[in-house]
Design a protein around this motif. Structure first.
Motif, PDB file in Angstrom:
ATOM      1  N   LYS A 173      67.904 -12.297 -16.536  1.00  0.00           N
ATOM      2  CA  LYS A 173      68.010 -12.719 -17.935  1.00  0.00           C
ATOM      3  C   LYS A 173      68.959 -13.908 -18.054  1.00  0.00           C
ATOM      4  N   PRO A 174      68.831 -14.705 -19.107  1.00  0.00           N
ATOM      5  CA  PRO A 174      69.710 -15.881 -19.276  1.00  0.00           C
ATOM      6  C   PRO A 174      71.185 -15.488 -19.364  1.00  0.00           C
ATOM      7  N   VAL A 175      72.032 -16.280 -18.732  1.00  0.00           N
ATOM      8  CA  VAL A 175      73.486 -16.125 -18.815  1.00  0.00           C
ATOM      9  C   VAL A 175      74.060 -17.465 -19.249  1.00  0.00           C
ATOM     10  N   LYS A 176      74.819 -17.461 -20.328  1.00  0.00           N
ATOM     11  CA  LYS A 176      75.380 -18.717 -20.832  1.00  0.00           C
ATOM     12  C   LYS A 176      76.882 -18.644 -21.085  1.00  0.00           C
ATOM     13  N   THR A 177      77.426 -17.434 -21.163  1.00  0.00           N
ATOM     14  CA  THR A 177      78.860 -17.281 -21.442  1.00  0.00           C
ATOM     15  C   THR A 177      79.445 -16.155 -20.591  1.00  0.00           C
TER      16      THR A 177
ATOM     17  N   ALA B  33      64.227 -13.915 -10.001  1.00  0.00           N
ATOM     18  CA  ALA B  33      65.406 -14.489 -10.667  1.00  0.00           C
ATOM     19  C   ALA B  33      64.966 -15.775 -11.358  1.00  0.00           C
ATOM     20  N   LYS B  34      64.647 -15.676 -12.621  1.00  0.00           N
ATOM     21  CA  LYS B  34      64.091 -16.818 -13.345  1.00  0.00           C
ATOM     22  C   LYS B  34      65.140 -17.634 -14.101  1.00  0.00           C
ATOM     23  N   HIS B  35      66.414 -17.251 -13.925  1.00  0.00           N
ATOM     24  CA  HIS B  35      67.501 -17.967 -14.595  1.00  0.00           C
ATOM     25  C   HIS B  35      68.660 -18.164 -13.624  1.00  0.00           C
ATOM     26  N   ALA B  36      69.349 -19.278 -13.750  1.00  0.00           N
ATOM     27  CA  ALA B  36      70.511 -19.541 -12.889  1.00  0.00           C
ATOM     28  C   ALA B  36      71.551 -20.342 -13.645  1.00  0.00           C
ATOM     29  N   VAL B  37      72.807 -19.986 -13.418  1.00  0.00           N
ATOM     30  CA  VAL B  37      73.913 -20.776 -13.954  1.00  0.00           C
ATOM     31  C   VAL B  37      74.320 -21.767 -12.872  1.00  0.00           C
ATOM     32  N   VAL B  38      74.216 -23.050 -13.189  1.00  0.00           N
ATOM     33  CA  VAL B  38      74.636 -24.092 -12.249  1.00  0.00           C
ATOM     34  C   VAL B  38      76.155 -24.080 -12.227  1.00  0.00           C
ATOM     35  N   SER B  39      76.693 -23.480 -11.210  1.00  0.00           N
ATOM     36  CA  SER B  39      78.142 -23.294 -11.094  1.00  0.00           C
ATOM     37  C   SER B  39      78.461 -23.396  -9.611  1.00  0.00           C
ATOM     38  N   THR B  40      79.697 -23.166  -9.252  1.00  0.00           N
ATOM     39  CA  THR B  40      79.989 -23.057  -7.824  1.00  0.00           C
ATOM     40  C   THR B  40      80.840 -21.832  -7.570  1.00  0.00           C
ATOM     41  N   PHE B  41      80.301 -20.942  -6.772  1.00  0.00           N
ATOM     42  CA  PHE B  41      81.024 -19.759  -6.347  1.00  0.00           C
ATOM     43  C   PHE B  41      81.472 -19.909  -4.895  1.00  0.00           C
TER      44      PHE B  41
ATOM     45  N   VAL C 159      62.037 -21.766 -12.666  1.00  0.00           N
ATOM     46  CA  VAL C 159      63.367 -21.172 -12.795  1.00  0.00           C
ATOM     47  C   VAL C 159      64.194 -22.075 -13.709  1.00  0.00           C
ATOM     48  N   GLN C 160      64.821 -21.481 -14.699  1.00  0.00           N
ATOM     49  CA  GLN C 160      65.614 -22.232 -15.658  1.00  0.00           C
ATOM     50  C   GLN C 160      67.060 -22.372 -15.164  1.00  0.00           C
ATOM     51  N   LEU C 161      67.499 -23.599 -14.914  1.00  0.00           N
ATOM     52  CA  LEU C 161      68.875 -23.844 -14.493  1.00  0.00           C
ATOM     53  C   LEU C 161      69.706 -24.230 -15.712  1.00  0.00           C
ATOM     54  N   TYR C 162      70.811 -23.527 -15.903  1.00  0.00           N
ATOM     55  CA  TYR C 162      71.661 -23.767 -17.066  1.00  0.00           C
ATOM     56  C   TYR C 162      73.000 -24.358 -16.644  1.00  0.00           C
ATOM     57  N   ASN C 163      73.332 -25.515 -17.195  1.00  0.00           N
ATOM     58  CA  ASN C 163      74.614 -26.158 -16.927  1.00  0.00           C
ATOM     59  C   ASN C 163      75.623 -25.726 -17.983  1.00  0.00           C
ATOM     60  N   LEU C 164      76.705 -25.127 -17.543  1.00  0.00           N
ATOM     61  CA  LEU C 164      77.734 -24.672 -18.471  1.00  0.00           C
ATOM     62  C   LEU C 164      78.371 -25.858 -19.206  1.00  0.00           C
ATOM     63  N   PRO C 165      78.547 -25.772 -20.529  1.00  0.00           N
ATOM     64  CA  PRO C 165      79.319 -26.802 -21.237  1.00  0.00           C
ATOM     65  C   PRO C 165      80.741 -26.832 -20.676  1.00  0.00           C
ATOM     66  N   GLU C 166      81.405 -27.948 -20.785  1.00  0.00           N
ATOM     67  CA  GLU C 166      82.718 -28.124 -20.153  1.00  0.00           C
ATOM     68  C   GLU C 166      83.718 -27.036 -20.537  1.00  0.00           C
TER      69      GLU C 166
ATOM     70  N   GLU D  65      83.185 -23.998 -21.595  1.00  0.00           N
ATOM     71  CA  GLU D  65      82.798 -22.697 -21.034  1.00  0.00           C
ATOM     72  C   GLU D  65      83.054 -22.678 -19.526  1.00  0.00           C
ATOM     73  N   ALA D  66      82.747 -23.799 -18.866  1.00  0.00           N
ATOM     74  CA  ALA D  66      82.997 -23.892 -17.422  1.00  0.00           C
ATOM     75  C   ALA D  66      84.478 -23.711 -17.129  1.00  0.00           C
ATOM     76  N   ASP D  67      85.336 -24.280 -17.973  1.00  0.00           N
ATOM     77  CA  ASP D  67      86.787 -24.140 -17.789  1.00  0.00           C
ATOM     78  C   ASP D  67      87.208 -22.671 -17.854  1.00  0.00           C
ATOM     79  N   ARG D  68      86.558 -21.901 -18.729  1.00  0.00           N
ATOM     80  CA  ARG D  68      86.879 -20.466 -18.830  1.00  0.00           C
ATOM     81  C   ARG D  68      86.569 -19.764 -17.508  1.00  0.00           C
ATOM     82  N   TRP D  69      85.431 -20.095 -16.907  1.00  0.00           N
ATOM     83  CA  TRP D  69      85.027 -19.471 -15.643  1.00  0.00           C
ATOM     84  C   TRP D  69      85.973 -19.876 -14.523  1.00  0.00           C
ATOM     85  N   TYR D  70      86.237 -21.178 -14.409  1.00  0.00           N
ATOM     86  CA  TYR D  70      86.997 -21.670 -13.260  1.00  0.00           C
ATOM     87  C   TYR D  70      88.484 -21.364 -13.351  1.00  0.00           C
ATOM     88  N   GLU D  71      88.982 -21.144 -14.549  1.00  0.00           N
ATOM     89  CA  GLU D  71      90.374 -20.699 -14.667  1.00  0.00           C
ATOM     90  C   GLU D  71      90.521 -19.323 -14.023  1.00  0.00           C
ATOM     91  N   LYS D  72      89.500 -18.507 -14.153  1.00  0.00           N
ATOM     92  CA  LYS D  72      89.524 -17.183 -13.530  1.00  0.00           C
ATOM     93  C   LYS D  72      89.418 -17.300 -12.004  1.00  0.00           C
TER      94      LYS D  72
END
Length: 284
Positions: free
Chosen positions: A92-96, A159-167, A223-230, A232-239
């Motif tokens: 399912k879509p993940v955006k936040t 997996a039809k959705h992906a968050v473009v991020s870096t883990f 497959v839908q690739l979703y780029n996190l807004p700046e 929101e991305a900061d929230r993820w990467y701070e963690k």
């Protein structure tokens, strides 16, 4: 020569010892699969925007020469690398961050397990070959992995959705048994080093250009690739940066100069235009 594919001689975590003890002359090993054995080498699996194994190998080899060689006595290091950036792939879509909370996500191990926990999801361990069925049946909601494995295991079908991020991913490489290395004629050793020191650059496999084609291939599979807004991305990467701080604190308590090593890693990444998302801002 004889090639033993996959786990023919032993399971993944055993591959380093299989070579170091002489059961095999040379082999690929994954340092992340033996937690605590190569503690500083896990710096190569920090979340960074590495989009090609050729680049990952340049960074890994540089870190080996600067500091990590101390963790690999008694073997010939052919090449050392971190992996290319892993995205989060879901049904399912993940955006936040709120969308991530409570999801069951397959983890490759290492820092990725702690990143998944930090986002509020539950890391699940299972063989890659079981992920397709796991997602199809709902046992898991997604997976953290790199695009090549999405293609190899046809996970784009579930997996039809992906968050473009870096883990980040795992720390791995190729080693040679010390005695086997000694048997190679001295005049041929430079040739082995030249050809094998960056095999991805030598063969053209999984380079930055190939990676881009793979991402296109996946999007062509709907497959839908979703780029996190700046923000929101900061929230993820701070963690993720909190994970780095804690990891460094734990290693420093054992007498290892982990903070210095993380700073070196950031330097080597920046030299190659790679941003380390998990690098604490105050350490710059």
């Amino acid at each position: 020569s004889t090639m033993y594919a996959g786990g023919a001689l032993g399971k993944g975590p055993e591959h380093y010892d299989i070579v170091s003890k002489g059961m095999s002359d040379m082999g690929y090993f994954t340092a992340t699969w033996t937690p605590g054995r190569f503690p500083l080498t896990d710096v190569l699996s920090l979340a960074a925007w590495v989009d090609g194994k050729d680049v990952a190998t340049e960074i890994g080899n540089a870190m080996y020469e600067r500091v990590l060689k101390k963790e690999f006595p008694g073997v010939k290091m052919i090449e050392l690398n971190g992996c290319i950036q892993a995205f989060m792939w879901t049904k399912k879509p993940v955006k936040t961050l709120e969308d991530v909370k409570g999801l069951k996500i397959r983890s490759p191990g290492g820092h990725q397990t702690n990143y998944i926990k930090a986002l509020g999801a539950e890391p699940i361990f299972m063989p890659l070959g079981d992920v397709y069925m796991g997602m199809e049946t709902g046992t898991i909601d997604g997976i953290v992995t790199c695009p090549p494995l999405i293609i190899s295991f046809k996970l784009y079908e579930v997996a039809k959705h992906a968050v473009v991020s870096t883990f980040g991913c795992v720390s791995e490489g190729v080693i040679m048994n010390a005695e086997s290395w000694k048997k190679i004629p001295d005049d041929l050793k430079p040739t082995v080093d030249a050809v094998c020191h960056n095999p991805f650059k030598t063969t053209g496999g999984l380079t930055r250009d190939v990676y881009k084609k793979m991402v296109t291939e996946i999007t062509d599979k709907k497959v839908q690739l979703y780029n996190l807004p700046e923000k929101e991305a900061d929230r993820w990467y701070e963690k993720f940066q909190d994970v780095t701080r804690k990891w460094v604190e734990e290693l420093e308590a054992k007498g290892l100069k982990a903070k210095e090593v993380v700073k070196m890693y950031n330097e080597e990444c920046e030299k190659r235009g790679v941003k380390v998302a998990a690098f604490p801002k105050e350490w710059r």
